[in-house]
Design a protein around this motif. Structure first.
Motif, PDB file in Angstrom:
ATOM      1  N   LEU A 298       7.848 -12.137   9.415  1.00  0.00           N
ATOM      2  CA  LEU A 298       7.799 -11.353   8.167  1.00  0.00           C
ATOM      3  C   LEU A 298       8.955 -10.378   8.048  1.00  0.00           C
ATOM      4  CD1 LEU A 298       4.056 -10.379   7.518  1.00  0.00           C
ATOM      5  CD2 LEU A 298       5.565 -11.696   6.028  1.00  0.00           C
ATOM      6  N   LEU A 302      11.726 -10.329   5.108  1.00  0.00           N
ATOM      7  CA  LEU A 302      11.859  -9.163   4.220  1.00  0.00           C
ATOM      8  C   LEU A 302      13.269  -8.570   4.249  1.00  0.00           C
ATOM      9  CD1 LEU A 302       8.416  -7.391   4.669  1.00  0.00           C
ATOM     10  CD2 LEU A 302       9.395  -8.207   2.523  1.00  0.00           C
ATOM     11  N   ILE A 314       7.026  -7.194  -0.241  1.00  0.00           N
ATOM     12  CA  ILE A 314       6.278  -8.448  -0.077  1.00  0.00           C
ATOM     13  C   ILE A 314       7.295  -9.592  -0.131  1.00  0.00           C
ATOM     14  CG2 ILE A 314       4.310  -9.806  -0.894  1.00  0.00           C
ATOM     15  CD1 ILE A 314       3.599  -6.880  -0.458  1.00  0.00           C
ATOM     16  N   PHE A 318       6.192 -15.465  -1.175  1.00  0.00           N
ATOM     17  CA  PHE A 318       4.769 -15.146  -1.240  1.00  0.00           C
ATOM     18  C   PHE A 318       4.408 -14.706  -2.663  1.00  0.00           C
ATOM     19  CE2 PHE A 318       0.931 -12.646  -0.319  1.00  0.00           C
ATOM     20  CZ  PHE A 318       0.297 -13.447   0.626  1.00  0.00           C
ATOM     21  N   GLN A 319       5.233 -13.830  -3.226  1.00  0.00           N
ATOM     22  CA  GLN A 319       5.004 -13.357  -4.601  1.00  0.00           C
ATOM     23  C   GLN A 319       5.068 -14.504  -5.599  1.00  0.00           C
ATOM     24  OE1 GLN A 319       7.182  -9.758  -5.806  1.00  0.00           O
ATOM     25  NE2 GLN A 319       7.731  -9.418  -3.666  1.00  0.00           N
ATOM     26  N   LEU A 386      -0.719 -12.872  10.619  1.00  0.00           N
ATOM     27  CA  LEU A 386      -0.630 -11.815   9.610  1.00  0.00           C
ATOM     28  C   LEU A 386      -1.377 -10.570  10.081  1.00  0.00           C
ATOM     29  CD1 LEU A 386       0.348 -11.023   6.765  1.00  0.00           C
ATOM     30  CD2 LEU A 386      -1.771 -11.955   5.857  1.00  0.00           C
ATOM     31  N   ASN A 422       3.132  -6.463   7.630  1.00  0.00           N
ATOM     32  CA  ASN A 422       1.855  -7.195   7.677  1.00  0.00           C
ATOM     33  C   ASN A 422       0.831  -6.574   6.748  1.00  0.00           C
ATOM     34  OD1 ASN A 422       3.381  -7.530  10.248  1.00  0.00           O
ATOM     35  ND2 ASN A 422       1.738  -8.922  10.752  1.00  0.00           N
ATOM     36  N   ASP A 424       1.303  -4.627   4.069  1.00  0.00           N
ATOM     37  CA  ASP A 424       1.657  -4.784   2.648  1.00  0.00           C
ATOM     38  C   ASP A 424       1.387  -6.205   2.155  1.00  0.00           C
ATOM     39  OD1 ASP A 424       2.480  -2.141   2.553  1.00  0.00           O
ATOM     40  OD2 ASP A 424       4.586  -2.605   2.932  1.00  0.00           O
ATOM     41  N   THR A 425       1.703  -7.199   3.006  1.00  0.00           N
ATOM     42  CA  THR A 425       1.472  -8.593   2.626  1.00  0.00           C
ATOM     43  C   THR A 425      -0.023  -8.891   2.571  1.00  0.00           C
ATOM     44  OG1 THR A 425       3.573  -9.188   3.685  1.00  0.00           O
ATOM     45  CG2 THR A 425       2.059 -10.987   3.183  1.00  0.00           C
TER      46      THR A 425
END
Length: 635
Positions: A298, A302, A314, A318-319, A386, A422, A424-425
């Motif tokens: 992650l 990012l 994020i 993913f978004q 995650l 992690n 925030d996701t």
């Protein structure tokens, strides 16, 4: 039915973690039957769970093997040593053990149960070091804690802690005194308000969770234990706090670091009190891909994404996958449950890896169920879970806690402990899942259904060396699905920082300021400055030009003029903001509610974004030395 189906979860490797166990054959599963009603959650939802596991298995076939995270069994005392480091107490042992003064302020703010948790780990490490004949000094645990009695404790608001203790003992009753940990000649006792919330559905954030568990154990009336597959969960709520609720993201980084250390100690204390083993994992470093979309850490993803979209928290893929699912409408029946075709998913993966960042990928070719499958695949194939390697077992162990409230308390602390990326996701995922559930009348996906489908993707694909029999796997399946249920249903509560932890941070800051001030006075005296003049100046710094009962609110980035505001019993942070935004001139005219916030800065806190419902007079009494500043939140 699902509960009679023979299935062996450790029959093959899922995702990026391996169980290092013998591979067994998967028993042929009976035809999938959804003839039951939506309400028969116990059997029907477990059917959803095992069907999802089968879908994961099919999607994993013919995929290239990725690097795996191998979790080694730690040596004796290694986990405790790592725990003390994470708790900021590494100078209680090892080469710096001779000078533990830095930790004394921190230790002086701990509750009895927190101190007991620290003491237990220090003892284990000390014994291990003695066995290994380390050449540096190994302190006696009693000596470490006894040093705290040299300084007189004060509560965050400056009152003598002894008076707070008197109120607390009266509140807890005589039975509680027998369980208190005595360190040196004094007890470490939490700051407890005179009245704790009485309602069964109220989450008390003012008293240490572990202390609440001790009080519950000592009370005559035992709480009702949680059931494994409860379809209906209570509507837990947070009682209003006059000084405002503190949420993750509201505090400055230096204070958040202290919050995380205290959360780790509190979580450990809670598990200790309830007799549940809390074992953190430590994954060995592995070589991972440094480019692409899937199987990328992650943080690496990012870093790359932030070069394209500064401030993003994020991952962009993913978004985009969530956005694509929502474009198809969240009313689609079986959303998240019905998988995309495995071959098509593999092809889409390869195409996304090649074209996503170039902006040439054709999103019109991605069907809604394909996007949902890709989203779950992204979560599954993260090199580390995650929910993090360190705390995945602690998340799984939540199912062993006796009551729903205690499970929620543990999840609250675990969310705080997750790395920022992690957390925030996970938040973005849970918010999306709630939007799916909001359309349950049409998509037939209740909270439990969604939890059953998502749990294998977050938990079971990262087994982390857990050796267990088939019966244990079934228990784990039901348990992790219920944990997923709690994460979704109570997500608003879980992103709150308990007030008792914020108060402990305030206490630490107050004690550190005293220490710094004392050092400054010595320095000034040594340099032959007028000490009296310094003390007088220091005393009047915050009182200059401000009448009693009035606070001065500044907005240095937005306005050159500060506002003097009279404190009243009913004045809230939202009222102060409304007054600023109603100004007829300057930049305030162009701002809207939600773009700027009122902050409490300095005094016994680094920086804290205020809840709209915080009462300013109560907050001023808690932190009279603070400055009050209006500004936007950092991205």
């Amino acid at each position: 039915m699902a509960k009679n189906r023979k299935w062996t979860p450790n029959s093959r490797k899922y995702g990026q973690c391996t169980m290092n166990q013998e591979i067994t054959k998967v028993t042929e599963k009976p035809p999938f039957d959804r003839s039951g009603s939506q309400d028969s959650l116990d059997e029907l939802s477990m059917d959803d769970y095992w069907t999802e596991v089968e879908n994961i298995k099919k999607s994993s076939e013919n995929r290239q093997d990725q690097e795996v995270v191998v979790v080694n069994e730690p040596d004796e005392g290694e986990l405790e040593e790592e725990w003390l480091k994470e708790a900021g107490l590494s100078n209680l042992f090892g080469e710096s053990a001779g000078d533990p003064q830095e930790s004394m302020v921190f230790l002086s703010t701990l509750t009895r149960t927190q101190a007991a948790a620290v003491q237990k780990r220090v003892e284990t490490v000390s014994q291990t070091l003695r066995k290994k004949n380390k050449q540096y000094q190994i302190p006696d645990v009693r000596d470490i804690f006894a040093q705290q009695r040299e300084s007189k404790e004060k509560a965050p608001d400056g009152t003598d802690l002894q008076s707070v203790r008197t109120d607390e003992n009266k509140h807890q009753g005589k039975d509680d005194q027998a369980s208190s940990l005595v360190v040196g000649e004094k007890e470490l006792i939490p700051l407890v308000p005179e009245e704790a919330p009485a309602s069964e559905t109220d989450i008390n954030l003012e008293v240490s969770f572990a202390e609440q568990a001790v009080n519950q154990e000592n009370s005559k009336e035992k709480p009702q234990k949680s059931k494994g597959n409860d379809a209906s969960l209570p509507n837990f709520r947070l009682p209003k706090d006059k000084t405002g609720t503190t949420r993750i993201g509201d505090l400055a980084p230096q204070d958040m670091k202290k919050v995380c250390r205290l959360a780790l100690i509190e979580l450990t204390a809670l598990y200790d009190v309830l007799g549940v083993e809390l074992k953190q994992q430590k994954a060995v470093k592995i070589k991972t891909k440094d480019s692409g979309l899937f199987c990328i850490p992650l943080t690496v993803l990012l870093e790359h994404d932030q070069r394209k979209v500064p401030g993003t928290r994020i991952p962009l893929i993913f978004q985009k996958l969530i956005a694509r699912i929502e474009e198809g409408g969240l009313e689609t029946e079986g959303l998240l449950r019905i998988p995309g075709a495995a071959t098509r998913i593999r092809n889409l993966c390869q195409e996304l890896e090649a074209k996503f960042y170039e902006g040439t990928f054709n999103w019109e070719s991605v069907k809604q169920h394909d996007a949902a499958s890709l989203l779950k695949l992204f979560i599954r194939e993260l090199p580390q879970p995650l929910l993090s390697v360190e705390y995945l077992r602690a998340f799984q162990a939540v199912q062993d806690l006796p009551t729903r409230k205690q499970q929620l308390q543990a999840l609250n602390l675990l969310v705080i402990l997750l790395p920022d990326a992690n957390r925030d996701t996970l938040k973005a995922l849970l918010e999306f899942l709630q939007r799916v559930i909001d359309n349950r009348e049409k998509n037939k996906m209740t909270t439990m259904n969604v939890a059953m489908v998502m749990a294998p993707n977050l938990f079971m694909c990262h087994a982390l060396g857990l050796k267990s029999n088939e019966q244990r796997e079934f228990i784990m399946a039901a348990g992790t699905a219920n944990i997923m249920h709690l994460l979704i249903k109570y997500q608003q509560l879980l992103w709150t920082i308990p007030k008792f932890i914020v108060n402990q941070v305030r206490k630490q800051n107050t004690e550190n300021h005293k220490k710094d001030k004392k050092a400054m006075k010595k320095l000034l005296k040594k340099m032959a400055y007028d000490r009296e003049k310094y003390e007088k100046q220091d005393k009047n710094t915050n009182d200059a030009d401000v009448p009693q009962g009035v606070i001065r609110v500044q907005a240095p980035h937005l306005s050159k003029v500060s506002m003097a505001i009279q404190l009243t019993e009913e004045l809230k942070a939202s009222d102060v903001l409304a007054r600023f935004l109603s100004q007829e001139s300057g930049i305030a005219q162009t701002l809207k509610k939600g773009e700027v916030f009122l902050y409490e800065i300095g005094g016994n806190i680094g920086e804290r974004c205020l809840d709209d419902d915080a009462y300013m007079k109560d907050l001023f009494q808690l932190n009279p030395s603070a400055e009050w500043v209006i500004k936007s939140k950092p991205s």
